[in-house]
Write an enzyme that holds these catalytic residues in place. Structure first.
Site, PDB file in Angstrom:
ATOM      1  N   CYS A 115       0.811  -1.228   0.000  1.00  0.00           N
ATOM      2  CA  CYS A 115       0.000   0.000   0.000  1.00  0.00           C
ATOM      3  C   CYS A 115       0.845   1.278   0.000  1.00  0.00           C
ATOM      4  O   CYS A 115       0.356   2.342  -0.367  1.00  0.00           O
ATOM      5  CB  CYS A 115      -0.942   0.012   1.196  1.00  0.00           C
ATOM      6  SG  CYS A 115      -2.108  -1.355   1.177  1.00  0.00           S
ATOM      7  N   HIS A 252      -3.218   7.569   2.159  1.00  0.00           N
ATOM      8  CA  HIS A 252      -3.585   6.247   1.670  1.00  0.00           C
ATOM      9  C   HIS A 252      -4.998   5.947   2.144  1.00  0.00           C
ATOM     10  O   HIS A 252      -5.333   6.157   3.312  1.00  0.00           O
ATOM     11  CB  HIS A 252      -2.602   5.212   2.227  1.00  0.00           C
ATOM     12  CG  HIS A 252      -3.038   3.801   1.978  1.00  0.00           C
ATOM     13  ND1 HIS A 252      -3.488   3.373   0.760  1.00  0.00           N
ATOM     14  CD2 HIS A 252      -3.110   2.725   2.805  1.00  0.00           C
ATOM     15  CE1 HIS A 252      -3.810   2.095   0.841  1.00  0.00           C
ATOM     16  NE2 HIS A 252      -3.592   1.675   2.071  1.00  0.00           N
ATOM     17  N   ASN A 282      -9.995   0.110  -0.428  1.00  0.00           N
ATOM     18  CA  ASN A 282      -8.536   0.206  -0.399  1.00  0.00           C
ATOM     19  C   ASN A 282      -7.978  -0.379  -1.693  1.00  0.00           C
ATOM     20  O   ASN A 282      -8.093  -1.586  -1.920  1.00  0.00           O
ATOM     21  CB  ASN A 282      -8.017  -0.562   0.821  1.00  0.00           C
ATOM     22  CG  ASN A 282      -6.508  -0.472   0.987  1.00  0.00           C
ATOM     23  OD1 ASN A 282      -5.794  -0.028   0.087  1.00  0.00           O
ATOM     24  ND2 ASN A 282      -6.016  -0.894   2.140  1.00  0.00           N
TER      25      ASN A 282
HETATM   26  N1  ACO Z   1     -18.809  -8.018   8.568  1.00  0.00           N
HETATM   27  C1  ACO Z   1     -19.312  -8.267   9.794  1.00  0.00           C
HETATM   28  N2  ACO Z   1     -18.547  -8.572  10.850  1.00  0.00           N
HETATM   29  C2  ACO Z   1     -17.225  -8.636  10.649  1.00  0.00           C
HETATM   30  C3  ACO Z   1     -16.626  -8.410   9.399  1.00  0.00           C
HETATM   31  C4  ACO Z   1     -17.480  -8.089   8.326  1.00  0.00           C
HETATM   32  N3  ACO Z   1     -17.020  -7.823   7.093  1.00  0.00           N
HETATM   33  N4  ACO Z   1     -15.292  -8.544   9.515  1.00  0.00           N
HETATM   34  C5  ACO Z   1     -15.036  -8.829  10.794  1.00  0.00           C
HETATM   35  N5  ACO Z   1     -16.192  -8.906  11.478  1.00  0.00           N
HETATM   36  C6  ACO Z   1     -16.391  -9.233  12.886  1.00  0.00           C
HETATM   37  C7  ACO Z   1     -15.240  -9.999  13.476  1.00  0.00           C
HETATM   38  O1  ACO Z   1     -15.347 -11.367  13.184  1.00  0.00           O
HETATM   39  C8  ACO Z   1     -15.389  -9.691  14.942  1.00  0.00           C
HETATM   40  O2  ACO Z   1     -16.362 -10.552  15.451  1.00  0.00           O
HETATM   41  P1  ACO Z   1     -16.169 -11.230  16.898  1.00  0.00           P
HETATM   42  O3  ACO Z   1     -16.040 -10.063  17.855  1.00  0.00           O
HETATM   43  O4  ACO Z   1     -17.397 -12.031  17.053  1.00  0.00           O
HETATM   44  O5  ACO Z   1     -14.903 -12.025  16.784  1.00  0.00           O
HETATM   45  C9  ACO Z   1     -15.976  -8.276  14.950  1.00  0.00           C
HETATM   46  O6  ACO Z   1     -16.459  -8.021  13.622  1.00  0.00           O
HETATM   47  C10 ACO Z   1     -14.992  -7.210  15.345  1.00  0.00           C
HETATM   48  O7  ACO Z   1     -13.828  -7.409  14.621  1.00  0.00           O
HETATM   49  P2  ACO Z   1     -12.607  -6.462  14.782  1.00  0.00           P
HETATM   50  O8  ACO Z   1     -11.471  -6.990  13.986  1.00  0.00           O
HETATM   51  O9  ACO Z   1     -12.361  -6.147  16.209  1.00  0.00           O
HETATM   52  O10 ACO Z   1     -13.183  -5.142  14.138  1.00  0.00           O
HETATM   53  P3  ACO Z   1     -12.468  -3.751  14.015  1.00  0.00           P
HETATM   54  O11 ACO Z   1     -13.282  -2.705  14.623  1.00  0.00           O
HETATM   55  O12 ACO Z   1     -11.018  -3.794  14.387  1.00  0.00           O
HETATM   56  O13 ACO Z   1     -12.520  -3.497  12.440  1.00  0.00           O
HETATM   57  C11 ACO Z   1     -11.127  -3.658  10.508  1.00  0.00           C
HETATM   58  C12 ACO Z   1     -11.925  -4.405  11.573  1.00  0.00           C
HETATM   59  C13 ACO Z   1     -12.090  -2.830   9.688  1.00  0.00           C
HETATM   60  C14 ACO Z   1     -10.441  -4.676   9.617  1.00  0.00           C
HETATM   61  C15 ACO Z   1     -10.107  -2.734  11.195  1.00  0.00           C
HETATM   62  O14 ACO Z   1      -9.365  -3.440  12.138  1.00  0.00           O
HETATM   63  C16 ACO Z   1      -9.179  -2.113  10.224  1.00  0.00           C
HETATM   64  O15 ACO Z   1      -9.566  -1.302   9.399  1.00  0.00           O
HETATM   65  N6  ACO Z   1      -7.863  -2.414  10.314  1.00  0.00           N
HETATM   66  C17 ACO Z   1      -6.913  -1.881   9.385  1.00  0.00           C
HETATM   67  C18 ACO Z   1      -6.762  -2.855   8.303  1.00  0.00           C
HETATM   68  C19 ACO Z   1      -6.383  -2.240   7.007  1.00  0.00           C
HETATM   69  O16 ACO Z   1      -6.759  -1.151   6.650  1.00  0.00           O
HETATM   70  N7  ACO Z   1      -5.642  -3.004   6.239  1.00  0.00           N
HETATM   71  C20 ACO Z   1      -5.318  -2.629   4.908  1.00  0.00           C
HETATM   72  C21 ACO Z   1      -3.897  -2.882   4.590  1.00  0.00           C
HETATM   73  S1  ACO Z   1      -2.813  -1.924   5.570  1.00  0.00           S
HETATM   74  C22 ACO Z   1      -3.200  -0.422   5.262  1.00  0.00           C
HETATM   75  O17 ACO Z   1      -3.662  -0.167   4.173  1.00  0.00           O
HETATM   76  C23 ACO Z   1      -2.951   0.629   6.233  1.00  0.00           C
END
Ligand code: ACO
Length: 325
Positions: A115, A252, A282
């Protein structure tokens, strides 16, 4: 004393025709529009058609950037293309774009920083220009992440999309002050210890398969806000600037909450942040040039504005770039 600067003279963007909405995704994995929007800000993403490759997206964005710059492809003596989803293991996707544009001179190669790829590619091109080894460079970020997603993993498949962005960079003589147009500074970082938090579980040397993206989202989120805030401060300090001096932050586009978290840490007004993640999710290396092209194209970013671009990605890699447009 005159100093050579890399001036961005044109931007171009391309998104594949096919749009995949949150509602459609909810039909295939256990998710819903409300969850995706509230956790990420994403409403939809674009998906490359069967037979449409990263180089096709890159070529379309490049043609638009060259047209915006009023530059003939013959003038281009360097192509640096950032991607983690190349058409083939080799040759580089940059050489496919070079051939597509009918260019037979100069160098064309890929850089891989996931990224952060566009910031890394821009830094490479800027250093070629400053070393007098390029007069006109095409810098591209292009991805088809749809091809490396596990479409059964709701944790990751909702977050990404396909697209490409490109800029034309020209060597221009100036006085070497912050008032000159061009790239004022670039700042790159990597820390390979974090491989397991974000990676693809395949590759030509390890599994002889393409593999799928794997991510520990919450850990990535935490590192992203910390590293991005740090590199933005590093970039501002290097230029004797404060956040007040910025006309635009072009981040980004990973997740609206990461964008807002970074802007909040900087005390930057939300109106100064270009946000496109809602429209195309993304797009990895394509996301910064897509956002830049959007801001320039709709007239928000004007010639003379100070723009700070930043990104973070797998590795981890992260970086920033300050430009007077
Ligand atoms: N739909 C519904 N529920 C979901 C989904 C979905 N698509 N995906 C995950 N969940 C659930 C999980 O299973 C979890 O359930 P549980 O509590 O029963 O286990 C719950 O939602 C909470 O999950 P978390 O991972 O705690 O959710 P969070 O608030 O952290 O959000 C997310 C997840 C959106 C992935 C966040 O952590 C994030 O944006 N992280 C950054 C990742 C990123 O941007 N990566 C890209 C590459 S790196 C970069 O570009 C910077």
């Amino acid at each position: 004393m005159t100093v050579t600067r890399s001036v961005i003279t044109g931007c171009g963007a391309y998104l594949p025709e096919r749009v995949l909405t949150n509602e459609e995704l909810a039909g295939t994995v256990d998710t819903d529009d409300e969850w995706i929007k509230s956790r990420t800000g994403i409403c939809k993403r674009h998906i490359a058609a069967k037979g449409e490759f990263t180089s096709d997206l890159a070529l379309a964005a490049s043609r638009r950037a060259l047209a915006a710059a009023g530059t003939d492809p013959d003038e281009v003596d360097l192509i640096v293309l950032a991607t983690a989803t190349p058409d083939e293991t080799f040759p580089s996707t940059a050489t496919r774009v070079q051939a597509g544009l009918g260019i037979t001179r100069g160098a064309a190669f890929d850089v891989q920083a996931v990224c952060s790829g566009f910031i890394f590619a821009l830094a490479v091109a800027d250093n070629f220009v400053k070393a007098q080894q390029s007069k006109c460079a095409l810098v591209i970020g292009a991805e088809t992440f749809s091809r490396i997603l596990d479409w059964e993993d709701r944790n990751t498949c909702v977050l990404f999309g396909d697209g490409a962005g490109a800029v034309v960079v020209k060597a221009t003589e100036g006085q070497g002050t912050n008032e000159d147009r061009g790239i004022l500074s670039t700042h790159l970082h990597s820390d390979g210890r974090h491989h397991d938090l974000l990676y693809v579980d395949g590759g030509p040397s390890s599994t002889q398969t393409t593999g799928h993206l794997r991510m520990q989202g919450r850990d990535v989120f935490r590192h992203a806000v910390t590293n991005l805030s740090a590199v933005v401060h590093e970039a501002l300090d290097a230029n004797g600037m404060s956040a007040d001096d910025l006309d635009w932050l072009v981040p980004h586009q990973a997740n609206k909450r990461i964008l807002e978290g970074t802007a909040r840490k900087l005390n930057l007004a939300p109106e100064k942040v270009i946000i496109t993640v809602d429209q195309h999710a993304n797009t990895s290396a394509a996301s910064v040039p897509l956002a830049l092209a959007e801001g320039v194209g709709d007239g928000r970013i004007k010639q003379g504005d100070i723009v700070l671009m930043e990104a973070m990605g797998g590795g981890f890699t992260w970086g920033a770039c300050v430009v007077r447009m």
